[in-house]
Design an enzyme around this catalytic site. Sequence first.
Site, PDB file in Angstrom:
ATOM      1  N   HIS A 126      44.914  15.319  52.264  1.00 21.05           N
ATOM      2  CA  HIS A 126      45.083  15.207  53.723  1.00 21.05           C
ATOM      3  C   HIS A 126      44.477  13.919  54.288  1.00 21.05           C
ATOM      4  CE1 HIS A 126      46.407  19.243  53.405  1.00 21.05           C
ATOM      5  NE2 HIS A 126      45.227  19.812  53.393  1.00 21.05           N
ATOM      6  N   LEU A 129      49.631  32.479  52.389  1.00 24.97           N
ATOM      7  CA  LEU A 129      50.347  31.356  53.006  1.00 24.97           C
ATOM      8  C   LEU A 129      51.730  31.782  53.483  1.00 24.97           C
ATOM      9  CD1 LEU A 129      50.214  28.286  53.610  1.00 24.97           C
ATOM     10  CD2 LEU A 129      51.471  27.955  51.485  1.00 24.97           C
TER      11      LEU A 129
HETATM   12  P1  NAP Z   1      47.658  34.113  47.483  1.00 27.36           P
HETATM   13  O1  NAP Z   1      47.373  34.776  48.773  1.00 27.36           O
HETATM   14  O2  NAP Z   1      46.743  34.375  46.323  1.00 27.36           O
HETATM   15  O3  NAP Z   1      49.138  34.500  47.075  1.00 27.36           O
HETATM   16  C1  NAP Z   1      49.660  34.248  45.801  1.00 27.36           C
HETATM   17  C2  NAP Z   1      51.065  34.797  45.738  1.00 27.36           C
HETATM   18  O4  NAP Z   1      51.569  34.570  44.428  1.00 27.36           O
HETATM   19  C3  NAP Z   1      51.164  36.280  45.986  1.00 27.36           C
HETATM   20  O5  NAP Z   1      52.337  36.560  46.701  1.00 27.36           O
HETATM   21  C4  NAP Z   1      51.269  36.860  44.595  1.00 27.36           C
HETATM   22  O6  NAP Z   1      51.928  38.085  44.709  1.00 27.36           O
HETATM   23  C5  NAP Z   1      52.111  35.796  43.934  1.00 27.36           C
HETATM   24  N1  NAP Z   1      51.986  35.774  42.486  1.00 27.36           N
HETATM   25  C6  NAP Z   1      50.852  35.708  41.748  1.00 27.36           C
HETATM   26  N2  NAP Z   1      51.152  35.699  40.437  1.00 27.36           N
HETATM   27  C7  NAP Z   1      52.509  35.741  40.353  1.00 27.36           C
HETATM   28  C8  NAP Z   1      53.423  35.740  39.283  1.00 27.36           C
HETATM   29  N3  NAP Z   1      53.023  35.708  38.007  1.00 27.36           N
HETATM   30  N4  NAP Z   1      54.740  35.775  39.569  1.00 27.36           N
HETATM   31  C9  NAP Z   1      55.182  35.801  40.853  1.00 27.36           C
HETATM   32  N5  NAP Z   1      54.356  35.808  41.911  1.00 27.36           N
HETATM   33  C10 NAP Z   1      53.039  35.776  41.663  1.00 27.36           C
HETATM   34  O7  NAP Z   1      47.710  32.523  47.629  1.00 27.36           O
HETATM   35  P2  NAP Z   1      48.065  31.701  48.949  1.00 27.36           P
HETATM   36  O8  NAP Z   1      46.826  31.505  49.736  1.00 27.36           O
HETATM   37  O9  NAP Z   1      49.242  32.307  49.604  1.00 27.36           O
HETATM   38  O10 NAP Z   1      48.416  30.271  48.336  1.00 27.36           O
HETATM   39  C11 NAP Z   1      49.637  30.011  47.675  1.00 27.36           C
HETATM   40  C12 NAP Z   1      49.689  28.534  47.323  1.00 27.36           C
HETATM   41  O11 NAP Z   1      49.645  27.772  48.513  1.00 27.36           O
HETATM   42  C13 NAP Z   1      48.512  28.048  46.477  1.00 27.36           C
HETATM   43  O12 NAP Z   1      48.946  27.029  45.609  1.00 27.36           O
HETATM   44  C14 NAP Z   1      47.558  27.467  47.517  1.00 27.36           C
HETATM   45  O13 NAP Z   1      46.715  26.487  46.961  1.00 27.36           O
HETATM   46  C15 NAP Z   1      48.545  26.871  48.478  1.00 27.36           C
HETATM   47  N6  NAP Z   1      48.018  26.747  49.850  1.00 27.36           N
HETATM   48  C16 NAP Z   1      47.593  27.835  50.532  1.00 27.36           C
HETATM   49  C17 NAP Z   1      47.121  27.682  51.829  1.00 27.36           C
HETATM   50  C18 NAP Z   1      46.674  28.871  52.641  1.00 27.36           C
HETATM   51  O14 NAP Z   1      46.333  28.659  53.817  1.00 27.36           O
HETATM   52  N7  NAP Z   1      46.679  30.089  52.096  1.00 27.36           N
HETATM   53  C19 NAP Z   1      47.077  26.406  52.427  1.00 27.36           C
HETATM   54  C20 NAP Z   1      47.534  25.306  51.699  1.00 27.36           C
HETATM   55  C21 NAP Z   1      48.003  25.484  50.413  1.00 27.36           C
HETATM   56  P3  NAP Z   1      51.868  39.267  43.642  1.00 27.36           P
HETATM   57  O15 NAP Z   1      50.418  39.508  43.342  1.00 27.36           O
HETATM   58  O16 NAP Z   1      52.560  40.377  44.337  1.00 27.36           O
HETATM   59  O17 NAP Z   1      52.623  38.762  42.464  1.00 27.36           O
END
Ligand code: NAP
Length: 492
Positions: free
Chosen positions: A244, A22
């Site tokens: 949504h 994201l």
């Molecule tokens: P993601 O790709 O799995 O990214 C997760 C992020 O969190 C990574 O940067 C990871 O980096 C970091 N992280 C994980 N554990 C951590 C910790 N203990 N301390 C600090 N950082 C940590 O997930 P995402 O898709 O970006 O989604 C993030 C959030 O946005 C979620 O709640 C998701 O439901 C929401 N969301 C996402 C989307 C989308 O399109 N992707 C849309 C709507 C909502 P490291 O592994 O380097 O720590």
Amino acid sequence: MVSRVIPVEPFDLVVFGATGDLARRKILPALFRRFCAGQIPDGTRIIGAARSEYSIAEYRDKLAADLKKNTNDALCDANVLAAFLQLVTYVPLDGSAETGWPALCERLSGRGGDERVQVFYFSVGPALFEPLAERLHSYGLTSAATRIVVEKPFGHDLASARDLNRTLASHFDEGQIYRIDHYLGKETVQNLMAVRFGNMLFEPLWNSQYVDHIQITVAETVGVLGREDYYERAGAMRDMTQNHLMQLLCLIAMEPPAKFDPDAVRDEKLKVIRALDPVEPYHIVRGQYAPAPGAVGRDLNYRETVGNQRSSTESYIALKTHISNWRWAGTPFYLRTGKRLKARSSVINVMFKDAPHSIFGEEAGRHANHLKIRLQPNEGITLSVTIKEPGPGGMRLMDVPLDMSFAEALGPEGSEPADAYERLIMDVVRGNQTLFMRGDEVEAAWGWTDPIIAGWQARGDVPKPYESGSAGPGDADLLLRRDQREWRGINP
Ligand code: NAP
């Protein structure tokens, strides 16, 4: 027409989860586009944080590559990009442990003291929301000018949403908590309010006397590959409907707020959710995508994608509901959303009733007006009006669209409306919560959703299979046909 840029004071924005999907695809590109538009002043500090060990230079290199991929080429002028990267730094940090926090405190020290707006964007999995809030507090990173942005999902049900609200409330005032639903940042969604409350034309007709029914469709072509674990626990009800679709329903159905201010708008939305009838089991259709005959591919088959041949999670939902209030009594609202459908399309269709009497006779044909509000792609609004078919041959009626595409009507040539994240992030910086969900709204939405989910779990309902690339399960058509109505097509 060039959109007006309202400058803001320099601010700090920490993106937790800065290496995630994201942040890379949406949040940082949105900040970059606002920078290019001249809205982000010098002195602003953008700090990425995640566990991955990157130096600042390594993170900037990665970010530059992402921005080139995720933004319009024309914006990525080398000098502009370099200037933006100068605002960005990175801190390796663990949100659920103490690693990296002293470095973050150090990075945030100085410049403007407690007056300076500091935004902490929780772009991480929901398990980290509470630990992050607690550490921000224990490391003294909170002041009256602190704002936190919390991504969806906000809770898994009413109980967990309440717990999360309670934890956040123990560290922040409600006015500091921005629960984001990016649908609310779309140009058309705000235009929906402008169209309804800025014109005399529609509001007198916006009720059950003139509106036959309303359809809200959020159709996606993507499957769940890459988000299998989350989606298998959530399904379409929790992932899309509770947030949504519910938000869109609120904006369509709410009473005019006394003014366009955050609490006035959110009070009216809350009243809509509270007036929603419980949904009867026979007014819900759940579906799960499966491959069309002969088609192969893991992501065409929900059960194969999630690795659970007995999965009863829905990737599609259609339902009919009513709002029990004076304005809407008797007008059904049909909601549907699904994955792996034939087109990507988010649309609200307000279907008006037929004229009460046709002076042209039945042979001229009957055409009811309808207002189509397109959220994506090609944001815009179309009103279908009835005119005479041109030419000789008597009086026959036909529909013509009065079309307003926002990209064509409002942008400089070739430009697109600002992305929802651009608008929403700048709203956070400006301290405007109108387009963010309040805690009681989220809880009320779960309060409506929970019994529906509990009902199908108790009955052991299994979703109906539908072909990937189709319009969803046939039973969803029956839901409307039983009422002598039809879904509008799912078109790109
Ligand atoms: P993601 O790709 O799995 O990214 C997760 C992020 O969190 C990574 O940067 C990871 O980096 C970091 N992280 C994980 N554990 C951590 C910790 N203990 N301390 C600090 N950082 C940590 O997930 P995402 O898709 O970006 O989604 C993030 C959030 O946005 C979620 O709640 C998701 O439901 C929401 N969301 C996402 C989307 C989308 O399109 N992707 C849309 C709507 C909502 P490291 O592994 O380097 O720590």
